[in-house]
Design a protein around this motif. Sequence first.
Motif, PDB file in Angstrom:
ATOM      1  N   THR A  10      -4.183  -0.060  -6.898  1.00 23.49           N
ATOM      2  CA  THR A  10      -3.485  -0.527  -8.094  1.00 23.49           C
ATOM      3  C   THR A  10      -4.131   0.033  -9.350  1.00 23.49           C
ATOM      4  OG1 THR A  10      -2.828  -2.579  -6.977  1.00 23.49           O
ATOM      5  CG2 THR A  10      -2.729  -2.563  -9.380  1.00 23.49           C
ATOM      6  N   ALA A  11      -5.463  -0.012  -9.405  1.00 26.90           N
ATOM      7  CA  ALA A  11      -6.181   0.493 -10.577  1.00 26.90           C
ATOM      8  C   ALA A  11      -5.924   1.983 -10.781  1.00 26.90           C
ATOM      9  CB  ALA A  11      -7.671   0.218 -10.429  1.00 26.90           C
ATOM     10  N   LEU A  12      -6.030   2.756  -9.701  1.00 24.33           N
ATOM     11  CA  LEU A  12      -5.819   4.194  -9.818  1.00 24.33           C
ATOM     12  C   LEU A  12      -4.376   4.511 -10.196  1.00 24.33           C
ATOM     13  CD1 LEU A  12      -8.635   4.282  -8.556  1.00 24.33           C
ATOM     14  CD2 LEU A  12      -7.861   6.172  -7.113  1.00 24.33           C
ATOM     15  N   GLY A  13      -3.439   3.753  -9.624  1.00 23.18           N
ATOM     16  CA  GLY A  13      -2.038   3.958  -9.974  1.00 23.18           C
ATOM     17  C   GLY A  13      -1.771   3.680 -11.441  1.00 23.18           C
ATOM     18  N   LYS A  14      -2.363   2.624 -11.958  1.00 17.25           N
ATOM     19  CA  LYS A  14      -2.180   2.268 -13.368  1.00 17.25           C
ATOM     20  C   LYS A  14      -2.722   3.354 -14.297  1.00 17.25           C
ATOM     21  CE  LYS A  14      -3.318  -2.043 -14.435  1.00 17.25           C
ATOM     22  NZ  LYS A  14      -3.869  -3.412 -14.406  1.00 17.25           N
TER      23      LYS A  14
ATOM     24  N   LEU B  68       0.825  -1.203   0.000  1.00 14.66           N
ATOM     25  CA  LEU B  68       0.000   0.000   0.000  1.00 14.66           C
ATOM     26  C   LEU B  68       0.861   1.257   0.000  1.00 14.66           C
ATOM     27  CD1 LEU B  68      -2.902  -0.923   2.456  1.00 14.66           C
ATOM     28  CD2 LEU B  68      -2.780  -1.192  -0.016  1.00 14.66           C
ATOM     29  N   HIS B  69       1.947   1.230   0.760  1.00  8.83           N
ATOM     30  CA  HIS B  69       2.829   2.390   0.823  1.00  8.83           C
ATOM     31  C   HIS B  69       3.425   2.675  -0.554  1.00  8.83           C
ATOM     32  CE1 HIS B  69       5.545   5.345   2.480  1.00  8.83           C
ATOM     33  NE2 HIS B  69       6.586   4.695   1.994  1.00  8.83           N
ATOM     34  N   GLU B  70       3.851   1.624  -1.234  1.00  6.82           N
ATOM     35  CA  GLU B  70       4.432   1.804  -2.573  1.00  6.82           C
ATOM     36  C   GLU B  70       3.383   2.331  -3.541  1.00  6.82           C
ATOM     37  OE1 GLU B  70       6.506  -0.758  -6.188  1.00  6.82           O
ATOM     38  OE2 GLU B  70       5.716  -1.769  -4.424  1.00  6.82           O
ATOM     39  N   ALA B  71       2.186   1.749  -3.511  1.00  3.19           N
ATOM     40  CA  ALA B  71       1.129   2.186  -4.415  1.00  3.19           C
ATOM     41  C   ALA B  71       0.721   3.629  -4.130  1.00  3.19           C
ATOM     42  CB  ALA B  71      -0.076   1.259  -4.297  1.00  3.19           C
ATOM     43  N   GLN B  72       0.622   3.986  -2.849  1.00 10.07           N
ATOM     44  CA  GLN B  72       0.252   5.356  -2.492  1.00 10.07           C
ATOM     45  C   GLN B  72       1.309   6.351  -2.942  1.00 10.07           C
ATOM     46  OE1 GLN B  72      -0.463   4.702   1.714  1.00 10.07           O
ATOM     47  NE2 GLN B  72      -2.670   4.908   1.443  1.00 10.07           N
ATOM     48  N   GLN B  73       2.586   5.979  -2.869  1.00 12.87           N
ATOM     49  CA  GLN B  73       3.655   6.864  -3.318  1.00 12.87           C
ATOM     50  C   GLN B  73       3.544   7.146  -4.814  1.00 12.87           C
ATOM     51  OE1 GLN B  73       7.294   4.908  -1.862  1.00 12.87           O
ATOM     52  NE2 GLN B  73       7.625   6.677  -0.553  1.00 12.87           N
ATOM     53  N   LYS B  74       3.202   6.113  -5.577  1.00  9.13           N
ATOM     54  CA  LYS B  74       3.071   6.291  -7.025  1.00  9.13           C
ATOM     55  C   LYS B  74       1.939   7.249  -7.358  1.00  9.13           C
ATOM     56  CE  LYS B  74       5.041   1.870  -8.490  1.00  9.13           C
ATOM     57  NZ  LYS B  74       4.781   0.581  -9.166  1.00  9.13           N
ATOM     58  N   ILE B  75       0.810   7.137  -6.647  1.00  5.96           N
ATOM     59  CA  ILE B  75      -0.318   8.021  -6.899  1.00  5.96           C
ATOM     60  C   ILE B  75      -0.012   9.436  -6.423  1.00  5.96           C
ATOM     61  CG2 ILE B  75      -2.725   8.477  -6.283  1.00  5.96           C
ATOM     62  CD1 ILE B  75      -3.189   5.493  -6.192  1.00  5.96           C
ATOM     63  N   GLU B  76       0.738   9.547  -5.322  1.00  7.35           N
ATOM     64  CA  GLU B  76       1.069  10.860  -4.764  1.00  7.35           C
ATOM     65  C   GLU B  76       1.817  11.718  -5.767  1.00  7.35           C
ATOM     66  OE1 GLU B  76       3.097  12.649  -0.661  1.00  7.35           O
ATOM     67  OE2 GLU B  76       3.175  10.511  -1.115  1.00  7.35           O
ATOM     68  N   LYS B  77       2.607  11.091  -6.638  1.00  7.24           N
ATOM     69  CA  LYS B  77       3.403  11.833  -7.623  1.00  7.24           C
ATOM     70  C   LYS B  77       2.531  12.545  -8.651  1.00  7.24           C
ATOM     71  CE  LYS B  77       7.387   8.701  -7.290  1.00  7.24           C
ATOM     72  NZ  LYS B  77       8.212   7.681  -8.000  1.00  7.24           N
ATOM     73  N   VAL B  78       1.370  11.973  -8.954  1.00 10.49           N
ATOM     74  CA  VAL B  78       0.523  12.565  -9.994  1.00 10.49           C
ATOM     75  C   VAL B  78      -0.685  13.291  -9.423  1.00 10.49           C
ATOM     76  CG1 VAL B  78       1.206  10.924 -11.764  1.00 10.49           C
ATOM     77  CG2 VAL B  78      -0.707  10.358 -10.287  1.00 10.49           C
ATOM     78  N   GLY B  79      -1.111  12.935  -8.190  1.00  7.30           N
ATOM     79  CA  GLY B  79      -2.269  13.570  -7.578  1.00  7.30           C
ATOM     80  C   GLY B  79      -3.519  13.349  -8.404  1.00  7.30           C
ATOM     81  N   GLY B  80      -4.449  14.313  -8.353  1.00  5.45           N
ATOM     82  CA  GLY B  80      -5.650  14.199  -9.148  1.00  5.45           C
ATOM     83  C   GLY B  80      -6.906  14.431  -8.338  1.00  5.45           C
ATOM     84  N   HIS B  81      -8.018  14.487  -9.044  1.00  2.00           N
ATOM     85  CA  HIS B  81      -9.329  14.724  -8.446  1.00  2.00           C
ATOM     86  C   HIS B  81     -10.207  13.533  -8.797  1.00  2.00           C
ATOM     87  CE1 HIS B  81     -12.635  17.994  -7.606  1.00  2.00           C
ATOM     88  NE2 HIS B  81     -12.632  17.014  -6.730  1.00  2.00           N
ATOM     89  N   VAL B  82     -10.675  12.813  -7.783  1.00  2.00           N
ATOM     90  CA  VAL B  82     -11.399  11.561  -7.980  1.00  2.00           C
ATOM     91  C   VAL B  82     -12.801  11.675  -7.390  1.00  2.00           C
ATOM     92  CG1 VAL B  82     -11.488   9.097  -7.380  1.00  2.00           C
ATOM     93  CG2 VAL B  82      -9.303  10.161  -8.025  1.00  2.00           C
ATOM     94  N   LEU B  83     -13.777  11.154  -8.126  1.00  2.00           N
ATOM     95  CA  LEU B  83     -15.150  11.081  -7.632  1.00  2.00           C
ATOM     96  C   LEU B  83     -15.519   9.624  -7.392  1.00  2.00           C
ATOM     97  CD1 LEU B  83     -18.032  12.161  -7.051  1.00  2.00           C
ATOM     98  CD2 LEU B  83     -18.477  11.976  -9.517  1.00  2.00           C
ATOM     99  N   LEU B  84     -16.028   9.318  -6.203  1.00  2.00           N
ATOM    100  CA  LEU B  84     -16.547   7.996  -5.887  1.00  2.00           C
ATOM    101  C   LEU B  84     -18.061   8.072  -5.793  1.00  2.00           C
ATOM    102  CD1 LEU B  84     -16.345   5.021  -4.890  1.00  2.00           C
ATOM    103  CD2 LEU B  84     -16.104   5.936  -2.570  1.00  2.00           C
TER     104      LEU B  84
END
Length: 475
Positions: A278-282, A156-172
């Motif tokens: 994983t999906a969001l990171g991809k 989770l830490h690795e996946a969160q780091q990857k997403i942190e680099k790009v950021g973004g606005h997500v709607l659930l």
Amino acid sequence: MRLHPAEIAKEIRDFSFFKSFTDDLLLQTSAMIHTESFAAGTVLLQEGATNSSLFFLRTGKVEVSLASEVIATLDTPGEVFGEMSVITKNPTSTTVKALSAVECFVIRTEDFAHVHPKDKDRFQALLFQIYCNVLTQRLVKTNEKARLFEILNRELHEAQQKIEKVGGHVLLVEPDKKQQLPVRMALGGTGVQLDIANDSEGARQLLAENKYDLVLCEEGCVEILKEVHDQNAANYSVLLTSKDVQGNLQILQTNRHVDHIVSRDAEDRNATIRYILTALGKLLNKDLFGIEKYLTWGVEVQNKLVSCSNQREGLREDLYGYFKKMGVRTTVLDRVNTVVEEMLMNAIYDAPVDSQGKSIFNHVSRKEEVQLDTHQQSQLRYASDGVLLAVAVKDPFGSLTKDIIIDYLLSCYNGHAGSMNAEKGGAGRGLHQIIENADLTVFNVKKGVRTEVICLFNIDGQKREAQPSFHYFFV
């Protein structure tokens, strides 16, 4: 009808921690055991209440919950619960509820008070022997959970780091507040701005006010994804479904505009967090491919080139031997073998297309040898992190489509396998065989560039998913 102690002794002999008991000790224990039945929905143990009984599951299924969150389900004969509150004399720390009609063997601590004084020491020793066996098993399970927790934390830490680099606005878009929580946990601390809509109308309002990088939508609100698609309201949209392959196919059949699908188990929060991250990171990182995304960081991945049809047996033997040396069970490897054969067949006969997108070898009998040119060759990759085993085949064509997946699987599940194969050399069951034998199948496709099919298997064959599932990503 009350069972004779000899009958009870015969039955509990197969329970894991009674196996080391002598016949004499087993019979003495059996003389103290009561048989009790509980209807579905009955609470056997209540969190915070006092307890003086050891329960040994005989038949049926129970769930164990803590603070209203389900933490385990038990359905194996011999599973024990209630032991810690008996040993510590503290209030019960969890609630145990019958999910079906349940029968248990029960030992009450007061039964030991009626033992004849001359046998008191012997029975006291017996009681402690039972407790020691229980605690030893619990410690083994706790250590394994701790190991898996550490692995999950690293992932989770690795996946969160990857997403942190790009950021973004997500709607659930998720009406179930309980299912909102894993997404909140997954994106917490990543720098991603998360908005949550509890229903379709709330989602429409947020979409009117904001531009989103990605929309996650529960299957009950799938109409929102059609509006997102038509209005180009987000860069990516992901459908979140249950783990019901046939049910998902019905949804996808009428929603073919959906490019990305992730299935989730409502009771498995850890897996939900992992797969959503994983999906969001991809998607946010525009990096679909690689089995490493589904395994613990640092695993050694084996790479093999697929250049001709006659290689298949040798490649499967190498893979089988590699995992066998790692101690993977034969029952798991047999399923892996079936999946890899189908994946290789697809990569050799189905994937190659010419510059016009027309299939080159699909019409050829699967018994006929095919030699692939250098630019047509695929890659077989496999690895294991000790929890999951992953195999993948990646081809350089990107010719797999959503329609192929949906229509082929529908034909197989509806009993019409091969109905789409009038001019093809295969039986039309490859995708079906792959999904049914793996625990999770992931399709990654960049149109006209690359297709990757990843299959994941739980290393512990006894933990095989009750329902296989699939994800797909098309860009």
